[in-house]
Design a protein around this motif. Structure first.
Motif, mmCIF file in Angstrom:
data_model
loop_
_atom_site.group_PDB
_atom_site.id
_atom_site.type_symbol
_atom_site.label_atom_id
_atom_site.label_comp_id
_atom_site.label_asym_id
_atom_site.label_seq_id
_atom_site.Cartn_x
_atom_site.Cartn_y
_atom_site.Cartn_z
ATOM 1 N N THR A 149 6.408 -42.591 -12.433
ATOM 2 C CA THR A 149 6.871 -41.202 -11.630
ATOM 3 C C THR A 149 7.896 -41.550 -10.339
ATOM 4 O OG1 THR A 149 6.417 -39.460 -10.760
ATOM 5 C CG2 THR A 149 5.140 -41.453 -10.009
ATOM 6 N N ASP A 150 8.182 -40.886 -9.915
ATOM 7 C CA ASP A 150 8.928 -41.007 -8.532
ATOM 8 C C ASP A 150 8.804 -39.778 -7.466
ATOM 9 O OD1 ASP A 150 10.421 -38.740 -9.290
ATOM 10 O OD2 ASP A 150 12.071 -39.582 -10.003
ATOM 11 N N TYR A 195 4.218 -43.348 5.693
ATOM 12 C CA TYR A 195 4.993 -44.289 4.973
ATOM 13 C C TYR A 195 5.990 -44.446 5.967
ATOM 14 C CZ TYR A 195 8.188 -44.965 1.213
ATOM 15 O OH TYR A 195 9.276 -46.334 0.500
ATOM 16 N N TYR A 234 12.406 -43.328 -5.010
ATOM 17 C CA TYR A 234 12.145 -44.218 -5.519
ATOM 18 C C TYR A 234 11.434 -43.888 -6.102
ATOM 19 C CZ TYR A 234 7.655 -42.864 -3.360
ATOM 20 O OH TYR A 234 6.105 -41.822 -2.424
ATOM 21 N N PHE A 252 2.843 -32.675 2.251
ATOM 22 C CA PHE A 252 1.976 -32.793 1.465
ATOM 23 C C PHE A 252 1.026 -33.056 2.285
ATOM 24 C CE2 PHE A 252 5.749 -34.809 -0.370
ATOM 25 C CZ PHE A 252 6.361 -35.300 -1.648
ATOM 26 N N PHE A 253 -0.466 -33.145 1.562
ATOM 27 C CA PHE A 253 -1.330 -33.397 2.537
ATOM 28 C C PHE A 253 -1.392 -35.464 2.526
ATOM 29 C CE2 PHE A 253 -4.301 -30.342 -0.249
ATOM 30 C CZ PHE A 253 -4.638 -29.556 1.433
ATOM 31 N N PRO A 289 -2.744 -38.271 5.689
ATOM 32 C CA PRO A 289 -4.343 -38.745 6.062
ATOM 33 C C PRO A 289 -4.156 -39.014 7.259
ATOM 34 C CG PRO A 289 -2.181 -40.833 5.599
ATOM 35 C CD PRO A 289 -1.829 -39.694 5.186
ATOM 36 N N TRP A 308 -5.288 -43.971 3.360
ATOM 37 C CA TRP A 308 -4.320 -44.592 5.138
ATOM 38 C C TRP A 308 -3.093 -45.295 4.186
ATOM 39 C CZ3 TRP A 308 -2.146 -49.108 7.051
ATOM 40 C CH2 TRP A 308 -1.475 -48.559 8.595
ATOM 41 N N PHE A 316 -0.166 -44.360 1.519
ATOM 42 C CA PHE A 316 0.391 -43.811 2.347
ATOM 43 C C PHE A 316 1.539 -45.127 2.184
ATOM 44 C CE2 PHE A 316 -2.338 -39.608 1.627
ATOM 45 C CZ PHE A 316 -0.993 -39.374 1.407
ATOM 46 N N ARG A 317 0.709 -45.919 3.368
ATOM 47 C CA ARG A 317 1.758 -47.096 4.408
ATOM 48 C C ARG A 317 2.136 -47.292 2.821
ATOM 49 N NH1 ARG A 317 1.872 -47.494 9.250
ATOM 50 N NH2 ARG A 317 2.604 -49.794 9.902
ATOM 51 N N GLY A 369 3.719 -44.658 0.061
ATOM 52 C CA GLY A 369 3.688 -43.257 -0.464
ATOM 53 C C GLY A 369 3.361 -42.960 -1.395
ATOM 54 N N ALA A 370 2.911 -43.210 -1.865
ATOM 55 C CA ALA A 370 2.079 -42.717 -2.983
ATOM 56 C C ALA A 370 1.034 -41.141 -2.492
ATOM 57 C CB ALA A 370 1.079 -43.217 -4.121
ATOM 58 N N THR A 371 2.251 -40.125 -2.770
ATOM 59 C CA THR A 371 1.174 -38.379 -2.410
ATOM 60 C C THR A 371 0.478 -38.132 -3.498
ATOM 61 O OG1 THR A 371 3.316 -37.269 -3.771
ATOM 62 C CG2 THR A 371 3.588 -38.206 -1.221
ATOM 63 N N ALA A 417 2.795 -37.821 -6.864
ATOM 64 C CA ALA A 417 3.007 -38.993 -7.009
ATOM 65 C C ALA A 417 1.550 -39.144 -8.349
ATOM 66 C CB ALA A 417 3.056 -40.124 -6.289
ATOM 67 N N TYR A 418 0.514 -38.675 -7.971
ATOM 68 C CA TYR A 418 -1.043 -39.906 -8.982
ATOM 69 C C TYR A 418 -0.669 -38.229 -10.397
ATOM 70 C CZ TYR A 418 -3.056 -43.015 -5.879
ATOM 71 O OH TYR A 418 -3.010 -43.403 -4.793
ATOM 72 N N ALA A 459 1.773 -36.987 -11.432
ATOM 73 C CA ALA A 459 2.907 -37.134 -12.436
ATOM 74 C C ALA A 459 2.942 -38.647 -13.092
ATOM 75 C CB ALA A 459 3.503 -37.597 -11.208
ATOM 76 N N VAL A 497 9.229 -32.624 -8.328
ATOM 77 C CA VAL A 497 8.922 -33.988 -6.808
ATOM 78 C C VAL A 497 8.815 -34.691 -7.005
ATOM 79 C CG1 VAL A 497 6.510 -33.214 -5.777
ATOM 80 C CG2 VAL A 497 7.507 -30.908 -6.396
ATOM 81 N N ALA A 498 7.545 -35.126 -8.553
ATOM 82 C CA ALA A 498 7.528 -36.223 -9.342
ATOM 83 C C ALA A 498 7.602 -36.582 -11.358
ATOM 84 C CB ALA A 498 5.935 -36.714 -8.429
#
Lengths: 158, 396
Positions: A69-70, A79, A90, B118-119, B121, B132, B135-136, B139-141, B144-145, B147, B198-199
C-alpha cells in the motif's frame, strides 16, 4: 564532513558492509528454530518450547510480496517528517520470507510506487535512509527498504 | 440457559465531534441505559468502565470515573482496557460478576473523545512499544494495515474497489436511519470513487472516521430481570474474548512482522474466525441461526473479511455476498443494520458496547425504520489490536 549515520532502531539490521551483505537481523530459538523479527530478546514465544536465550540470526535477503500500500497523508509523530517540507507519499510492502515462514513489513525503496508492485513479486532487502525529521541536525537515519528484483537478475540493480 | 444474563437497558450518546470530554458522553449514555432499564442508579451494585488511553488518568480508571460522575453511591468498580475490544471485555466482566453472584445489576459504560485524523500512539520515546515503533520506523497508520488486507483480497479473491464501495453504500443507507449515527446521508458508489485515496487501494470513504461517542448497558441476572418485571428480556448468551494461537500468521496491528511458522504449523482457522467460533460454541448456535450481525468495519474491505470469518459465506465469497444484497437491510442476513463504523466512526471503548445496543434494539423490535422483522438472534464481532478477540451473541 560526512553526516552521522544513526539506525532508526539499533540492532534490527546490519550497519556495515556492502549492499550485497545487507541483512535484517532477527533472533532464533536454539531449541525449536522459531525466528522473531523485530529481534525478540529473552525467551522463545512458541508456547510448546522451553528453549533458552534467543540468538541473533540474519534473515533471508529475498522474499515475495504478500501485500502493499502507500501513505498519501503524513503520518503522525513519532514518524520523523519535517512539516515544512511538502509530503511525499511512501510505499509500504509486506514481504513473505520462505525460509523463515513469516511476513515482514517495510517501506519500499525510493521511486518504487504501488504501480511497480504485484502480490507474489520477488523483492530484496536493501539499506535505505529515512526522511529527515525536524531537529535531526544533519544526522542520517538508516533503515531497510524492500526493492523489486529485476527479472533475470540475482539482485542489485533494479 | 443458566449462562444467560439479561439486557435490561441500553443507552448511547450520539456519535459525532462534539468538543466535550468523554466523561460527559459516558454519563449521558449511562443515564439513558438506566432510564431504559427502569433502574435507579443507587440500585446498581457494580460499574464496569471500558477505558480510554486518550482521557489521561480518568480514562485509565474509567469505572471509577463514571461512578463518580453519576454520584458516588458505594458500588464496586472495575476498569478494563483491550483496545477496540474493551467494550466486549467490559460486558464479559459484568457477565462474570452476575453469573458468580457478586452483583445482581451491573452498569457497563464506554466512552471516548477522539482526535481528528489518524490515531497516534502515546507521546515520548518508547522504543519498547510496538505501537510506537510501527509509527516511528514505518509510518504505518491504521489505514495502512486495512489497505494491506484490501490489496491482498484483490490479489487472492479478485475483489475490486467497486465491491468495497458497495459496503459503504449499504452501511450509509442504514446509518441514515439511525439517530445515534454521526453520518446520516446516503452515499453513492460515485462518491466513494471520487473521494481521496488515503492508502491505496482504500479511499477516504472506505475508511472509518474517529469519533466522539458513548454507549452503556444495564445487565442483570435472569432472576433479577424476572423480579423486575422483564419476563422476556434480550439475553446475552455468549461472550468470546479469545486470543490468537501461535504462530499468528496474518500481519496484524501493530506488528511489523508475523510470527514465524517454522516450528509450528499455523491454525487452519484465522484468528478472526476463531473469535466467532468460540462465541457460536458457547451460545450453541451457528451462522444459520442469525437474524443479524454487527461487525467491525474499520474499512469497507474488512467487512467482507468478517462475512467469511463469522461464517456467512465461504472464504473469498464476501464480495459476492455484498453484491447479492443479502447483507443489506431487507436482505437474508443484514450486517451492520446500525450503519456500522462507516456511519458512526470509531469511539474505541464505546464501539463494542454500541454493537450490543444495536442487537438489543433489534431483538426487542424497537429499532424503528431499520428494524429487521422478527429478529431472534444476533452476533457482534470485533478485534482489538494486541490480540484481543471480541464477539457477543444475544438472543430473544
Amino acid at each position: 564532513m560526512p553526516s552521522k549515520r544513526i539506525p532508526v532502531v539499533a540492532g534490527w539490521f546490519t550497519e556495515d558492509g556492502t549492499e550485497e551483505d545487507f541483512r535484517l537481523l532477527g533472533t532464533r530459538c536454539p531449541l525449536c528454530s522459531s525466528v522473531f523479527f523485530p529481534p525478540q530478546k529473552g525467551l522463545c514465544r512458541n508456547p510448546g518450547c522451553t528453549g533458552g536465550e534467543l540468538a541473533e540470526v540474519p534473515l533471508s535477503r529475498h522474499g515475495t510480496v504478500w501485500s502493499y500500500t502507500d501513505g498519501r497523508y503524513r503520518p503522525p509523530a513519532p514518524y520523523l517528517s519535517d512539516p515544512e517540507v511538502p509530503w511525499e507519499p511512501y510505499t509500504l510492502v509486506a514481504v513473505e520470507l520462505a525460509a523463515e515462514r513469516m511476513v515482514v513489513l517495510g517501506q519500499a525503496a525510493p521511486g518504487v510506487g504501488v504501480g511497480d508492485l504485484a502480490v507474489g513479486m520477488t523483492v530484496e532487502a536493501v539499506p535505505g535512509v529515512m526522511d529527515a525529521g525536524p531537529g535531526d541536525d544533519g544526522a542520517v537515519r538508516t533503515t531497510w527498504h524492500w526493492r523489486p528484483v529485476a527479472a533475470g537478475s540475482s539482485g542489485g540493480a533494479a | 440457559m443458566s449462562g444467560d444474563v439479561a439486557v435490561l437497558g441500553a443507552g448511547m450518546h450520539p456519535w459525532g465531534k462534539w468538543g466535550r470530554g468523554f466523561v460527559e458522553y459516558g454519563t449521558v449514555a449511562a443515564r439513558g441505559a438506566l432510564a431504559d432499564a427502569g433502574i435507579e442508579w443507587r440500585d446498581v451494585r457494580s460499574v464496569v468502565g471500558a477505558g480510554t488511553v486518550r482521557g489521561g488518568y480518568p480514562g485509565y480508571v474509567a469505572g471509577a470515573t463514571f461512578a463518580q460522575a453519576l454520584g458516588w453511591q458505594g458500588a464496586r468498580v472495575t476498569s478494563v482496557y483491550a483496545a477496540c475490544a474493551s467494550g466486549a471485555q467490559a460486558v464479559n466482566t459484568a457477565r462474570a460478576q452476575i453469573l458468580a453472584g457478586m452483583a445482581d445489576v451491573v452498569l457497563v459504560v464506554g466512552a471516548d473523545a477522539a482526535p481528528k485524523g489518524f490515531f497516534a500512539p502515546a507521546g515520548g520515546e518508547r522504543p519498547d512499544d510496538p505501537d510506537w515503533l510501527r509509527f516511528r520506523v514505518l509510518g504505518a497508520t491504521n489505514p495502512a494495515y486495512f489497505a494491506l488486507y484490501a490489496r491482498r483480497r484483490m490479489a487472492l479473491h479478485g475483489d475490486t474497489p467497486e465491491d468495497f464501495a458497495l459496503v459503504k453504500v449499504k452501511n450509509a443507507a442504514a446509518g441514515a436511519l439511525n439517530p445515534n449515527a454521526r453520518y446520516r446521508a446516503a452515499v453513492s458508489p460515485e462518491q466513494v470513487a471520487a473521494s481521496a485515496v488515503v492508502a491505496d487501494p482504500l479511499r477516504l470513504l472506505d475508511i472509518c472516521a474517529t469519533s466522539d461517542g458513548a454507549a452503556a448497558l444495564v445487565l442483570s441476572s435472569m432472576d433479577f430481570a424476572r423480579r423486575h418485571g422483564a419476563s422476556d428480556p434480550v439475553r446475552i448468551r455468549a461472550v468470546s474474548t479469545v486470543t490468537p494461537t501461535y504462530p499468528k500468521a496474518v500481519l496484524d496491528l501493530p506488528d511489523i512482522a508475523t510470527d514465524s511458522a517454522v516450528a509450528v504449523e499455523p491454525s487452519p482457522m484465522s484468528f478472526r474466525g476463531s473469535i466467532a467460533r468460540a462465541a457460536y460454541e458457547e451460545a450453541g448456535i451457528g451462522p444459520g441461526d442469525l437474524s443479524l450481525a454487527e461487525v467491525y468495519d474499520l474499512s469497507t474491505a474488512l467487512e467482507l473479511e468478517w462475512y467469511e470469518d463469522i461464517g456467512l459465506c465461504a472464504p473469498g465469497e464476501g464480495a459476492a455476498l455484498v453484491r447479492s444484497g443479502a447483507t443489506a437491510l431487507g436482505g437474508r442476513i443484514p450486517v451492520n443494520p446500525s450503519g456500522g463504523l462507516a456511519s458512526f466512526g470509531e469511539a474505541v471503548p464505546a464501539q463494542a458496547i454500541a454493537q450490543v445496543c444495536e442487537l438489543t434494539w433489534q431483538l426487542r423490535g424497537t429499532a424503528g425504520e431499520r428494524q429487521i422483522p422478527g429478529a431472534r438472534a444476533g452476533i457482534t464481532a470485533n478485534q482489538g489490536l494486541f490480540g484481543h478477540g471480541s464477539a457477543v451473541v444475544a438472543v430473544r
